[in-house]
Design a protein around this motif. Structure first.
Motif, PDB file in Angstrom:
ATOM      1  N   GLU A 160     -14.126 -11.117  14.433  1.00  0.00           N
ATOM      2  CA  GLU A 160     -13.283  -9.981  14.806  1.00  0.00           C
ATOM      3  C   GLU A 160     -12.748 -10.150  16.231  1.00  0.00           C
ATOM      4  O   GLU A 160     -11.605  -9.789  16.517  1.00  0.00           O
ATOM      5  N   GLY A 164      -8.880 -10.344  16.273  1.00  0.00           N
ATOM      6  CA  GLY A 164      -8.393  -9.006  16.586  1.00  0.00           C
ATOM      7  C   GLY A 164      -7.358  -9.089  17.697  1.00  0.00           C
ATOM      8  O   GLY A 164      -7.588  -9.729  18.727  1.00  0.00           O
ATOM      9  N   LEU A 193      -9.630 -12.791   8.474  1.00  0.00           N
ATOM     10  CA  LEU A 193     -10.384 -11.605   8.905  1.00  0.00           C
ATOM     11  C   LEU A 193     -10.609 -10.657   7.732  1.00  0.00           C
ATOM     12  O   LEU A 193     -11.696 -10.064   7.601  1.00  0.00           O
ATOM     13  N   ARG A 197     -14.408  -9.406   6.594  1.00  0.00           N
ATOM     14  CA  ARG A 197     -14.785  -8.006   6.524  1.00  0.00           C
ATOM     15  C   ARG A 197     -15.181  -7.608   5.110  1.00  0.00           C
ATOM     16  O   ARG A 197     -16.166  -6.885   4.908  1.00  0.00           O
TER      17      ARG A 197
END
Length: 214
Positions: A160, A164, A193, A197
């Protein structure tokens, strides 16, 4: 460059991950432990490349060193000869197939991120777009990894952090991702990602492989 490449990240239960690990982990280790590969990785970390639109313009490079850095990065992000065996065949006595024994075992479209590119390596555009400081946070080696559900959960914070983006960072990354996407195709900046997740939420493992199809 007359090649077609694929980079995949697929989610699987830990039983399948346990079966894949003895096949893939030694190949990843062999790639990572080659001195020339480590040298290329460290050079990229020391010398991140400029805007990709300058790469093929000799007037856009100020010295031979920049051309050498580009050649090193291109070699680093091409499919490795060891992991390539996952697609070509591990041995004459082993009928394992990346297509049927990994990709086709993903339960549904949401359980696999797969990008296939003609005359290009998807991982190359991804790495250049995110840069070495983010890429170093990703587990495995150059897009190749096998992770249990526990390892997915443990590595999610780093992934992340790597993937991110603020709005400005996202725009900068998109500007350096030269891949063209169809309307329904998932970007290399989104797929990894999402897979992490989702796998963490579902308590599943992940398998990532970057190979040349032909």
């Amino acid at each position: 460059m007359g090649i077609t490449s694929a980079w995949s990240i697929s989610a699987h239960d830990d039983d399948l991950i346990s079966a894949l690990a003895p096949r893939l982990l030694p190949l990843i280790a062999a790639e990572r432990d080659e001195p020339l590969a480590r040298e290329r990785w460290e050079r990229w970390r020391r010398e991140p490349l400029p805007d990709f639109r300058t790469w093929w313009n000799p007037f856009g490079r100020s010295c031979r060193g920049e051309a050498d850095a580009l050649e090193s990065f291109l070699a680093l992000t091409a499919s490795g000869k060891h992991v390539q065996k996952m697609y070509d065949g591990l041995s004459p006595d082993d009928d394992f197939s990346l297509l049927t024994d990994v990709w086709e075992l993903a339960d549904g479209e949401e359980d696999i991120f797969l990008t296939v590119r003609s005359k290009e390596f998807a991982l190359r555009s991804f790495f250049h777009a995110i840069g070495p400081d983010r890429a170093v946070l990703l587990p495995g080696w150059c897009g190749n990894f096998v992770l249990t559900s526990a390892e997915v959960r443990d590595t999610l914070p780093a992934v992340e952090q790597a993937l991110g983006f603020t709005a400005k960072e996202r725009a900068q990354a998109e500007d350096q991702d030269w891949l063209d996407y169809d309307d329904e195709e998932e970007s290399v900046l989104d797929g990894p990602l999402r897979m992490w997740r989702q796998a963490a939420a579902d308590a599943r493992g992940l398998c990532g492989v970057s190979v040349t199809i032909y």
